[in-house]
Design an enzyme around this catalytic site. Structure first.
Site, PDB file in Angstrom:
ATOM      1  N   ASP A 113      -1.363  13.854  -0.766  1.00 21.12           N
ATOM      2  CA  ASP A 113      -0.504  13.977  -1.949  1.00 21.12           C
ATOM      3  C   ASP A 113      -1.265  14.162  -3.266  1.00 21.12           C
ATOM      4  O   ASP A 113      -0.722  14.715  -4.218  1.00 21.12           O
ATOM      5  CB  ASP A 113       0.388  12.731  -2.078  1.00 21.12           C
ATOM      6  CG  ASP A 113       1.453  12.683  -0.992  1.00 21.12           C
ATOM      7  OD1 ASP A 113       1.572  13.671  -0.249  1.00 21.12           O
ATOM      8  OD2 ASP A 113       2.150  11.664  -0.884  1.00 21.12           O
TER       9      ASP A 113
ATOM     10  N   GLU B 295      -1.112   5.661  -5.132  1.00 21.90           N
ATOM     11  CA  GLU B 295      -2.544   5.703  -5.496  1.00 21.90           C
ATOM     12  C   GLU B 295      -2.928   6.959  -6.273  1.00 21.90           C
ATOM     13  O   GLU B 295      -3.794   6.931  -7.140  1.00 21.90           O
ATOM     14  CB  GLU B 295      -3.419   5.599  -4.232  1.00 21.90           C
ATOM     15  CG  GLU B 295      -3.445   4.235  -3.586  1.00 21.90           C
ATOM     16  CD  GLU B 295      -2.249   3.974  -2.682  1.00 21.90           C
ATOM     17  OE1 GLU B 295      -2.130   2.855  -2.169  1.00 21.90           O
ATOM     18  OE2 GLU B 295      -1.419   4.901  -2.507  1.00 21.90           O
TER      19      GLU B 295
ATOM     20  N   VAL C 134       0.842  -1.204   0.000  1.00 18.49           N
ATOM     21  CA  VAL C 134       0.000   0.000   0.000  1.00 18.49           C
ATOM     22  C   VAL C 134       0.875   1.251   0.000  1.00 18.49           C
ATOM     23  O   VAL C 134       0.591   2.233  -0.681  1.00 18.49           O
ATOM     24  CB  VAL C 134      -0.967   0.002   1.210  1.00 18.49           C
ATOM     25  CG1 VAL C 134      -1.651   1.351   1.336  1.00 18.49           C
ATOM     26  CG2 VAL C 134      -1.996  -1.103   1.056  1.00 18.49           C
TER      27      VAL C 134
ATOM     28  N   ASP D 173      -0.395  17.699 -45.562  1.00 16.99           N
ATOM     29  CA  ASP D 173      -0.994  17.901 -46.873  1.00 16.99           C
ATOM     30  C   ASP D 173      -0.806  19.377 -47.216  1.00 16.99           C
ATOM     31  O   ASP D 173      -0.509  20.196 -46.348  1.00 16.99           O
ATOM     32  CB  ASP D 173      -2.491  17.544 -46.796  1.00 16.99           C
ATOM     33  CG  ASP D 173      -3.144  17.519 -48.166  1.00 16.99           C
ATOM     34  OD1 ASP D 173      -2.414  17.390 -49.153  1.00 16.99           O
ATOM     35  OD2 ASP D 173      -4.379  17.605 -48.229  1.00 16.99           O
TER      36      ASP D 173
ATOM     37  N   ASN E  64      -1.142   9.307   0.919  1.00 20.97           N
ATOM     38  CA  ASN E  64      -1.041   9.133  -0.539  1.00 20.97           C
ATOM     39  C   ASN E  64      -2.215   9.749  -1.300  1.00 20.97           C
ATOM     40  O   ASN E  64      -2.034  10.292  -2.384  1.00 20.97           O
ATOM     41  CB  ASN E  64      -0.956   7.649  -0.896  1.00 20.97           C
ATOM     42  CG  ASN E  64       0.405   7.057  -0.544  1.00 20.97           C
ATOM     43  OD1 ASN E  64       1.276   7.752  -0.008  1.00 20.97           O
ATOM     44  ND2 ASN E  64       0.611   5.794  -0.845  1.00 20.97           N
TER      45      ASN E  64
ATOM     46  N   ILE F  38       2.510   1.601  -3.611  1.00 21.70           N
ATOM     47  CA  ILE F  38       1.644   1.933  -4.745  1.00 21.70           C
ATOM     48  C   ILE F  38       1.248   3.406  -4.652  1.00 21.70           C
ATOM     49  O   ILE F  38       0.598   3.814  -3.690  1.00 21.70           O
ATOM     50  CB  ILE F  38       0.373   1.054  -4.751  1.00 21.70           C
ATOM     51  CG1 ILE F  38       0.740  -0.411  -4.947  1.00 21.70           C
ATOM     52  CG2 ILE F  38      -0.577   1.506  -5.854  1.00 21.70           C
ATOM     53  CD1 ILE F  38      -0.407  -1.373  -4.739  1.00 21.70           C
TER      54      ILE F  38
END
Length: 888
Positions: free
Chosen positions: A718, A285, A280, A327, A714, A283
């Site tokens: 954050d 999140e 946890v 083009d 997290n 990771i």
């Protein structure tokens, strides 16, 4: 039906092959053929359903990692942790879904669905039918304003002109005829054919249908689009690699910690909980949300620049583009004919001669002003493109259209046709006698210079009319050759006086008085040269791929700055066909302009560039561009272009402005730079949490921070600051830097070192604090609260370092991002709520902190920020030394 060169066959032979005649098919036979060949349309692409857009958001590797973590928490009955992780997944999925769904809906509004009817001859009778019921062998009637319903070989034409830009890229109308053409005649030069999807500009015609549906040239293009498999973008590849990197690191560390703990005799459940805490913590999140917001903000910024990004992930790819294949018509040019200059043989009285030339051009002209009662700037002119350009030039030069047309009323006309290559009109002279022509009828003529010069006997020079000598005739021809080699289209204008009783006769249009040459071109966009210069400064190579002739392509490319020297190579489709793929791969670096390009050529060029390591953006608006748009790394369609092109593209330019591409590239680079900042910020925090948990296990201490506390930091602390980094404005110099190489990962070597240093500094400070507090105060909840808040404060401090990786905080304004400042204040507010609210104290297992504790944590945060800035300074100094040595 096997391939047949219809343009190379006589009409009798075509009727024989198709078992038809000028009376058309019988109804019974038409029904039979409809069953055999199918409807004259393209099978509709399966529309992307709303649910498919939603489910596509779960394909991200980072989302999968979060879902695995949520599943582990569920198995361990850690429902709070599971709920928080799933909330992060849900927020990310919704953001991506709403943005991409909005783009699809916008595209749907841009599309128009129109059903066309066609005049067909069946059993000798003309009748209207829906175009989708046409079959090979049908005889169709075409007239001005029609969209050609199927590919057909012309059998009769009456001043017939078609606009085929949608298929060939050629902006000028194609004048049609019925004569047999050589086998190798290119698609753009098959003047005895009309093609599905093109438009009738003027005149009338009759043709026999030779192909319908997917068998038409337009259908073949649609088939090429379907064959192109969508490739992952550079960012998708990089995110995949980043997710695998994170997954391997977290998985390996969790396994080592779990195995070590079991071997040391630790309880199984405790070690499993520790492994989950590490997972946890590891990771990030908020990373998925941060990346999605970053792309969404970039997408919105690009939309403000008038470019619609259809797929979220494509927004960043723009920053990696190394080649733009453009083009010509409507992209680099304005997509409309304009008079560029009027060339006379006079050295004196120039303005009067030019005025006479424009007067002839507007009188020998069938273009009309639809709203003459309105102000001049609001006039809407309709007609054939060349005649519109001539009329506009007359207006711009101050000629009074209504007054002139009333003074010289037209009494007769000989229309233009491809055989004689000129148009003539007969006029009376009313009112006050014209000092140039006296009181007589006048014949005004415009047409191909080589013909007009040939049938002219006199020439207007200064104020005199002189005989057109052979030497002067040769000079005019030489001037024509010089101007056409510059890609200009030329018309000549002349006149002849006639007696009052004169009646229009084709044989008497001779012995003209030559007045001037009028040069026309599809003018370059005003901003095009500057944009091309910006492209080169940005390390992007501009390439022009057009259906136009070699002369026109070279002239426009030189004017735009794509070709910088006369000797530069321009490759035509017929020459490209002779080159093998292996040989082409070697020469593709040297060719910047391709002329008479067909759809298959464009795909081949794009793929050769990609094999050479380039990230290719392809711009276009026609159906002929669609396969290459899909094949390119970034397909960019013009908003005024065909629906097929828009469907194949990743981005739609709403203002048809080439400059928008460069602005979008700048935003793409800003997106990538901001993604790197977000990754650096969040991974620094995640690895800090992993290491501090690992250290506690290694020293046999309790967990210094719990899974729920990690998730709070997290996601709550954050996420908003990381999202605010998406609003960082790009540096002004970002467009002058080289494109990001697609082989360079998001997490490069320098970032790994910075993440390691941030993690180590933070861990040493916080682990030392945790050990001291737990050892001497024996209050585990207080010690964990200090680490919990310390992690958050450190991240809320060093995010200001993440704003700029190439400057120290002393050399930029750290507070110029109001979203970042507000998110940091929000972070502190949430900490107060977490540690002073009984409800959250219970969930997070924390206790209230006094002022002394806060001061200690703020002091540690400042120390950490200083150490990070010193590290940045060392990296910047090292890079500067390398740069100086490289440029000695």
């Amino acid at each position: 039906m096997k391939k047949v060169n219809w343009h190379n066959l006589s009409t009798d032979k075509i009727f024989q092959i198709l078992n038809s005649s000028e009376k058309g098919l019988k109804e019974k036979e038409a029904i039979s053929r409809l069953e055999r060949y199918g409807l004259n349309n393209f099978p509709e692409e399966k529309k992307i359903k709303t649910i498919e857009i939603f489910l596509a958001q779960f394909r991200s590797p980072l989302i999968l990692i979060l879902l695995i973590a949520a599943a582990i928490c569920f198995a361990l009955q850690e429902f709070i942790d599971m709920s928080v992780i799933l909330a992060a997944v849900f927020i990310n999925v919704l953001l991506g879904f709403f943005q991409e769904n909005k783009a699809e809906k916008t595209l749907e509004r841009l599309k128009t669905m129109i059903e066309y009817n066609t005049i067909v001859i069946r059993e000798g009778k003309e009748k209207f039918i829906n175009s989708k019921y046409l079959v090979p062998g049908d005889v169709i009637i075409l007239q001005a304003g029609d969209v050609v319903p199927a590919d057909a070989r012309l059998i009769k034409v009456y001043n017939l002109k078609t606009v085929e830009a949608v298929l060939t890229g050629e902006s000028l109308p194609s004048t049609k005829r019925v004569e047999i053409l050589p086998k190798g005649t290119s698609l753009a030069e098959r003047e005895n054919m009309v093609y599905s999807g093109t438009k009738i500009a003027s005149g009338r015609g009759k043709g026999i249908v030779v192909a319908t549906g997917l068998a038409t040239e337009l259908g073949k293009v649609a088939s090429l689009v379907k064959k192109e498999i969508e490739k992952p973008t550079p960012l998708q590849i990089k995110i995949g690699k980043l997710a695998r990197f994170i997954g391997v690191i977290i998985g390996t560390l969790c396994f080592i910690l779990f195995l070590t703990g079991i071997l040391l005799g630790q309880p199984f459940l405790k070690m499993l909980l520790t492994a989950v805490a590490v997972a946890v913590g590891g990771i990030p999140e908020g990373l998925v949300i941060g990346l999605t917001i970053c792309l969404t903000v970039g997408m919105q910024r690009i939309l403000k620049k008038n470019a619609l990004v259809r797929k979220l992930i494509a927004a960043e790819t723009l920053g990696s583009v190394t080649v733009i294949c453009s083009d010509k018509t409507g992209t680099l040019t304005k997509g409309k004919m304009t008079v560029s200059e009027i060339i006379t043989s006079s050295k004196e009285n120039l303005q009067e001669i030019k005025s006479l030339a424009l007067k002839i051009a507007l009188l020998c002209n069938n273009a009309i002003i639809e709203n003459p009662e309105d102000e001049i700037h609001a006039w809407k002119i309709s007609g054939e493109p060349t005649e519109k350009a001539l009329l506009e030039a007359a207006i711009q030069n101050g000629l009074h259209i209504r007054e002139i047309r009333e003074k010289y009323p037209r009494t007769d006309e000989i229309p233009f046709d491809s055989k004689k290559k000129w148009m003539a009109t007969l006029h009376l002279v009313r009112g006050k006698l014209d000092h140039l022509f006296k009181n007589k009828k006048l014949i005004f003529v415009k047409g191909a210079p080589e013909v007009i010069i040939k049938i002219s006997k006199f020439i207007k020079i200064n104020k005199e009319v002189k005989e057109l000598s052979e030497s002067r005739r040769k000079q005019l021809f030489a001037k024509c050759n010089k101007l056409t080699s510059k890609g200009l289209r030329l018309l000549a204008v002349a006149y002849k006086e006639a007696k009052k009783e004169y009646s229009m006769d084709i044989n008497s249009v001779n012995e003209l008085t030559f007045v001037a040459l009028i040069a026309l071109k599809d003018a370059l966009r005003n901003e095009a040269p500057e944009v091309i210069r910006e492209c080169r400064q940005a390390g992007i190579r501009p390439i022009m791929i057009t259906g136009d002739s070699k002369f026109t392509a070279k002239a426009i490319a030189q004017e735009a700055g794509i070709l910088t020297r006369d000797s530069a190579l321009v490759l035509e489709s017929k020459d490209l066909e002779k080159i093998s793929d292996k040989e082409f791969k070697k020469t593709v670096k040297a060719i910047d302009v391709y002329a008479r390009a067909e759809p298959k050529d464009k795909i081949r060029i794009v793929k050769a560039l990609q094999e050479d390591g380039e990230i290719v953006a392809m711009t276009g608006d026609g159906v002929n561009d669609a396969p290459a748009l899909k094949s390119a790394d970034i397909g960019i369609a013009l908003g005024s272009g065909s629906d097929v092109a828009k469907e194949a593209a990743d981005i739609v330019l709403l203002d048809n402005n080439f400059k928008t591409i460069v602005d979008a590239v700048k935003e793409g680079r800003t997106i990538f730079a901001n993604i790197k900042k977000i990754v650096l910020y969040l991974l620094s925090g995640s690895f800090t949490e992993m290491i501090i948990i690992s250290l506690s296990l290694f020293f046999g201490l309790p967990l210094p921070v719990l899974p729920a506390q990690i998730l709070w930091v997290n996601i709550i602390e954050d996420s908003l600051p990381s999202i605010s980094l998406a609003y960082e404005k790009g540096e002004k110099s970002i467009i002058q830097k080289k494109p990001y190489q697609h082989s360079i990962p998001i997490l490069d070597k320098e970032m790994k070192v910075i993440i390691f240093i941030i993690s180590i500094f933070t861990d040493l400070l916080l682990f030392g604090l945790f050990y001291f507090l737990w050892k001497y105060f024996h209050d585990l909840t207080y010690a964990r609260t200090m680490v919990f808040v310390g992690l958050g404060i450190d991240s809320l401090f060093y995010i200001y370092s993440c704003k700029h990786l190439r400057k120290t905080i002393l050399h930029y304004n750290p507070f110029d991002n109001k979203f970042l400042n507000l998110s940091v204040l929000f972070g502190y507010l949430m900490f107060f709520i977490a540690i002073y609210t009984p409800f959250f104290q219970k969930i997070l297992r924390v206790t209230a902190l006094d002022l002394k504790s806060w001061l200690i944590l703020i002091f540690l945060g400042l120390i950490n920020l200083s150490l990070i800035e010193i590290t940045k300074f060392l990296f910047i100094t090292k890079d500067n030394v390398k740069y100086v040595e490289k440029n000695k």
